[in-house]
Enzyme design. Structure first.
Site, mmCIF file in Angstrom:
data_model
loop_
_atom_site.group_PDB
_atom_site.id
_atom_site.type_symbol
_atom_site.label_atom_id
_atom_site.label_comp_id
_atom_site.label_asym_id
_atom_site.label_seq_id
_atom_site.Cartn_x
_atom_site.Cartn_y
_atom_site.Cartn_z
ATOM 1 N N SER A 1 5.323 -7.109 3.390
ATOM 2 C CA SER A 1 5.837 -7.443 4.718
ATOM 3 C C SER A 1 6.644 -8.752 4.704
ATOM 4 O O SER A 1 6.539 -9.546 3.759
ATOM 5 C CB SER A 1 4.669 -7.571 5.690
ATOM 6 O OG SER A 1 3.816 -8.590 5.228
ATOM 7 N N GLU B 1 -4.851 -3.914 -2.135
ATOM 8 C CA GLU B 1 -6.300 -3.703 -2.082
ATOM 9 C C GLU B 1 -6.637 -2.423 -1.308
ATOM 10 O O GLU B 1 -7.769 -1.966 -1.319
ATOM 11 C CB GLU B 1 -6.985 -4.922 -1.435
ATOM 12 C CG GLU B 1 -6.615 -5.211 0.016
ATOM 13 C CD GLU B 1 -5.283 -5.958 0.194
ATOM 14 O OE1 GLU B 1 -4.409 -5.851 -0.693
ATOM 15 O OE2 GLU B 1 -5.110 -6.620 1.229
ATOM 16 N N GLU C 1 9.272 -4.054 13.185
ATOM 17 C CA GLU C 1 9.085 -2.931 12.253
ATOM 18 C C GLU C 1 7.816 -2.194 12.703
ATOM 19 O O GLU C 1 6.744 -2.796 12.790
ATOM 20 C CB GLU C 1 8.896 -3.479 10.832
ATOM 21 C CG GLU C 1 8.675 -2.376 9.829
ATOM 22 C CD GLU C 1 8.452 -2.896 8.401
ATOM 23 O OE1 GLU C 1 7.763 -3.916 8.234
ATOM 24 O OE2 GLU C 1 8.957 -2.251 7.469
ATOM 25 N N PHE D 1 0.809 -1.224 0.000
ATOM 26 C CA PHE D 1 0.000 0.000 0.000
ATOM 27 C C PHE D 1 0.839 1.270 0.000
ATOM 28 O O PHE D 1 0.365 2.330 -0.394
ATOM 29 C CB PHE D 1 -0.937 0.012 1.228
ATOM 30 C CG PHE D 1 -0.243 0.426 2.506
ATOM 31 C CD1 PHE D 1 -0.062 1.767 2.817
ATOM 32 C CD2 PHE D 1 0.262 -0.528 3.386
ATOM 33 C CE1 PHE D 1 0.609 2.149 3.970
ATOM 34 C CE2 PHE D 1 0.931 -0.151 4.535
ATOM 35 C CZ PHE D 1 1.104 1.187 4.829
ATOM 36 N N LYS E 1 -1.109 -7.435 -9.321
ATOM 37 C CA LYS E 1 -2.123 -7.466 -8.247
ATOM 38 C C LYS E 1 -1.693 -6.388 -7.250
ATOM 39 O O LYS E 1 -0.869 -6.625 -6.372
ATOM 40 C CB LYS E 1 -2.142 -8.858 -7.592
ATOM 41 C CG LYS E 1 -3.445 -9.242 -6.888
ATOM 42 C CD LYS E 1 -3.880 -8.333 -5.774
ATOM 43 C CE LYS E 1 -3.095 -8.491 -4.506
ATOM 44 N NZ LYS E 1 -3.422 -7.449 -3.486
ATOM 45 N N CYS F 1 9.612 2.113 3.491
ATOM 46 C CA CYS F 1 10.497 0.986 3.809
ATOM 47 C C CYS F 1 11.924 1.465 4.045
ATOM 48 O O CYS F 1 12.748 0.729 4.559
ATOM 49 C CB CYS F 1 10.474 -0.035 2.694
ATOM 50 S SG CYS F 1 11.050 0.675 1.160
HETATM 51 P P1 NAD Z 1 1.540 -6.741 2.982
HETATM 52 O O1 NAD Z 1 2.582 -7.774 3.026
HETATM 53 O O2 NAD Z 1 0.437 -6.793 3.967
HETATM 54 O O3 NAD Z 1 0.825 -6.729 1.529
HETATM 55 C C1 NAD Z 1 1.580 -6.665 0.353
HETATM 56 C C2 NAD Z 1 0.810 -7.355 -0.773
HETATM 57 O O4 NAD Z 1 0.659 -8.741 -0.461
HETATM 58 C C3 NAD Z 1 -0.604 -6.810 -0.983
HETATM 59 O O5 NAD Z 1 -0.852 -6.743 -2.368
HETATM 60 C C4 NAD Z 1 -1.486 -7.841 -0.304
HETATM 61 O O6 NAD Z 1 -2.762 -7.950 -0.879
HETATM 62 C C5 NAD Z 1 -0.710 -9.136 -0.494
HETATM 63 N N1 NAD Z 1 -0.937 -10.102 0.587
HETATM 64 C C6 NAD Z 1 -1.239 -9.832 1.885
HETATM 65 N N2 NAD Z 1 -1.328 -10.975 2.595
HETATM 66 C C7 NAD Z 1 -1.071 -11.990 1.730
HETATM 67 C C8 NAD Z 1 -1.004 -13.414 1.865
HETATM 68 N N3 NAD Z 1 -1.216 -14.016 3.024
HETATM 69 N N4 NAD Z 1 -0.696 -14.135 0.762
HETATM 70 C C9 NAD Z 1 -0.459 -13.552 -0.419
HETATM 71 N N5 NAD Z 1 -0.522 -12.200 -0.597
HETATM 72 C C10 NAD Z 1 -0.823 -11.435 0.454
HETATM 73 O O7 NAD Z 1 2.318 -5.320 3.042
HETATM 74 P P2 NAD Z 1 1.711 -3.852 3.165
HETATM 75 O O8 NAD Z 1 1.169 -3.655 4.540
HETATM 76 O O9 NAD Z 1 0.843 -3.545 2.002
HETATM 77 O O10 NAD Z 1 3.042 -2.984 2.988
HETATM 78 C C11 NAD Z 1 3.897 -2.639 4.035
HETATM 79 C C12 NAD Z 1 5.095 -3.553 4.104
HETATM 80 O O11 NAD Z 1 5.811 -3.491 2.875
HETATM 81 C C13 NAD Z 1 6.112 -3.139 5.165
HETATM 82 O O12 NAD Z 1 6.560 -4.286 5.825
HETATM 83 C C14 NAD Z 1 7.245 -2.495 4.370
HETATM 84 O O13 NAD Z 1 8.503 -2.546 4.973
HETATM 85 C C15 NAD Z 1 7.207 -3.315 3.136
HETATM 86 N N6 NAD Z 1 7.839 -2.614 2.028
HETATM 87 C C16 NAD Z 1 9.098 -3.014 1.680
HETATM 88 C C17 NAD Z 1 9.752 -2.371 0.655
HETATM 89 C C18 NAD Z 1 11.132 -2.787 0.258
HETATM 90 O O14 NAD Z 1 11.599 -2.343 -0.775
HETATM 91 N N7 NAD Z 1 11.812 -3.629 1.005
HETATM 92 C C19 NAD Z 1 9.126 -1.318 -0.026
HETATM 93 C C20 NAD Z 1 7.838 -0.939 0.368
HETATM 94 C C21 NAD Z 1 7.200 -1.613 1.392
#
Ligand code: NAD
Length: 496
Positions: A226, A176, A381, A149, A173, A281
């Site tokens: 994450s 959401e 985090e 997000f 994808k 991040c």
């Molecule tokens: P998230 O992991 O909750 O969601 C990321 C994506 O995965 C979304 O599209 C979501 O729909 C999907 N998803 C969620 N649960 C899932 C599951 N069980 N199985 C398959 N897909 C699933 O992350 P978020 O809250 O949207 O974003 C924040 C996180 O992203 C933080 O941990 C941040 O550090 C990380 N981030 C990392 C970087 C990097 O470059 N390392 C960059 C941006 C964000």
């Protein structure tokens, strides 16, 4: 209520699903749109459309593919503010920060415009008598991307432009929680002349991600999000014989040496810790003050206290709300844990609200000092506007703390000593290092190179590494006979 469309085979279509996820304005939690959970049939259509489009797109000359990126770059620049408004409405980011999110994505498209030279192979003439060897970089096929997000423009733009410029097709994808921004990016991509099926977008959550990890037609998966989800995606995609690059969570340290320029340090730490409500991040979430520099901590807290969260179009707002009530509750729980476990809360943003927007996900800037590595606020985090400060005696102690941390996304050191900077740069086990630069995000002619638990895979996003991730190398050994065929059959491994 606006139902966010899917993009399948060049058409923006309403999903036939009965299952929707609310997209909300984080400033007041009002529902502003509904994201469909794509049906199994729609997932199949998206993947099939990408597979069919690959058969023609892979044969489109690389110069023409680059020209699509050139038109796309121009359209993104022209519509940067429109995209930023949509982005701000669903993330709560301030307008300037939202424009920055779009801009950092535009820079990747600029890099994708260079695809002809980046796809050059290698050649050596006369590797043996009359024999030349050369290599071509060819596309892989259908690639998929799953995005978080917190950068709904930049991170989709890390992925599909590079993949598509290489001659692949793509199924995205997006998160959401803010799916309207990527749809605007997609509209402009189609307007730039991308053929039907080259980019497809599906919406939803876990159930929509799963087919992208298991379907044999998909060759490579890019993920940003994450740690637990990243680990699951890496394991599942690779178990299904796909390439995977998974960018995950972070805990970024800034080390402040006593010889650093104090004004520069304090100004930089304000923005890099609580900017974007700490939902970057690469945000600095731990400031490690070495020796005498520890005396600067109260003044830093004082400066951070002047940053006020506010609405996206409030020019005085330093940052906006966090993304959801669940995210807010998580961060508040961690702030409470910090207090319970004995860190000193110099600035407490737990009770902050914006008048008239009391339902929003507001958290004021928060600063702890006396943080130690065993505390929960250090280990987890936080992804909120919370800075943890710790005091240590030496650069060596700082290096030990940073290297013991399981994450390795970004770090920075503030110092006037070349020798301290070099020692830190060489020995720190983190993939992106800033020297007197707080958030060292590389521009897209380099790659985004997180380490350890911040990245699973080997080839990173954008730059030359992205070209390798999204392509195959074909090496050709060729003999064109200038004279009669010499000699008889050769039964050895030699090609001479
Ligand atoms: P998230 O992991 O909750 O969601 C990321 C994506 O995965 C979304 O599209 C979501 O729909 C999907 N998803 C969620 N649960 C899932 C599951 N069980 N199985 C398959 N897909 C699933 O992350 P978020 O809250 O949207 O974003 C924040 C996180 O992203 C933080 O941990 C941040 O550090 C990380 N981030 C990392 C970087 C990097 O470059 N390392 C960059 C941006 C964000």
């Amino acid at each position: 209520m606006h139902k966010v469309p899917l993009l399948i085979n060049g058409e923006f279509v309403e999903s036939s699903t009965s299952s929707y996820i609310d997209v909300t304005n984080p400033a007041n939690n009002e529902v502003i749109a509904k994201a469909p959970c794509a049906t199994e049939q729609e997932m199949e259509q998206a993947i099939a459309s990408a597979e069919a489009a690959f058969e023609t797109w892979k044969n489109v000359p690389v110069t023409e593919r680059a020209r699509v990126m050139m038109r796309y770059q121009a359209l993104l620049k022209e519509h940067q503010e429109d995209i930023a408004k949509i982005l701000a409405s669903e993330t709560g980011k301030t307008f300037d920060d939202a424009k920055g999110d779009v801009w950092r994505g535009i820079e990747v498209v600029e890099q994708a415009m260079n695809v002809p030279s980046m796809m050059m192979g290698e050649t050596v003439e006369n590797v043996a008598r009359g024999i030349d060897t050369y290599s071509y970089i060819q596309p892989l096929g259908v690639c998929a991307g799953i995005t978080p997000f917190n950068f709904p423009a930049m991170i989709p733009l890390w992925m599909f432009p590079m993949a598509i410029a290489c001659g692949n097709t793509f199924v995205l994808k997006p998160s959401e929680q803010d799916p309207q921004t990527p749809m605007k990016l997609a509209e402009l991509f189609m307007e730039a002349g991308a053929p039907a099926g080259v980019l497809n977008i599906v919406h939803g959550g876990k159930d929509q991600v799963e087919p992208l990890l298991t379907d044999p037609r998909i060759k490579a998966v890019s993920f940003v999000g994450s740690v637990p989800v990243g680990q699951h995606i890496y394991r599942t995609a690779t178990a299904n014989m796909k390439r995977a690059q998974c960018f995950a969570g972070a805990k970024n340290h800034s080390v402040i040496m006593p010889d650093a320029n104090k004004e520069h340090v304090l100004n930089n730490l304000v923005g890099s810790s609580v900017g974007a409500a700490g939902q970057r991040c690469m945000a600095i979430s731990v400031a490690v003050f070495v020796g005498e520099a520890q005396k600067w901590i109260p003044e830093l807290a004082e400066r951070i206290s002047k940053v006020k969260p506010g609405l996206w179009d409030d020019k005085d707002a330093g940052y906006g709300p966090v993304i959801s009530p669940q995210a807010k509750q998580r961060v508040l729980g961690l702030i409470q844990k910090g207090k319970d476990e004995g860190a000193e809360c110099l600035l407490d943003g737990s009770d902050f609200t914006v008048p008239g927007y009391e339902n929003g996900n507001w958290i004021g800037p928060t600063v702890f000092s006396g943080v130690t590595p065993d505390m929960t606020i250090y280990k987890e985090e936080i992804f909120g506007p919370v800075l943890s400060c710790m005091g240590l005696d030496s650069l060596e102690d700082a290096l030990e703390v940073v290297n013991n941390n399981p994450y390795g996304n970004g770090t920075s050191i503030f110092t006037n000593s070349g020798s301290a900077a070099r020692k830190y740069q060489r020995n720190v086990e983190v993939g992106q290092v800033g020297i007197n630069v707080p958030i060292p995000v590389p521009l897209p002619f380099f790659s985004f190179t997180g380490w350890k638990n911040s990245f699973y895979g080997d080839l990173h996003a954008y730059g030359k590494q992205a070209i390798r991730f999204y392509s195959e190398t074909k090496t050709i050994t060729s003999r064109w006979l200038e004279d009669d065929i010499p000699g008889g059959p050769n039964l050895t491994i030699s090609i001479d």
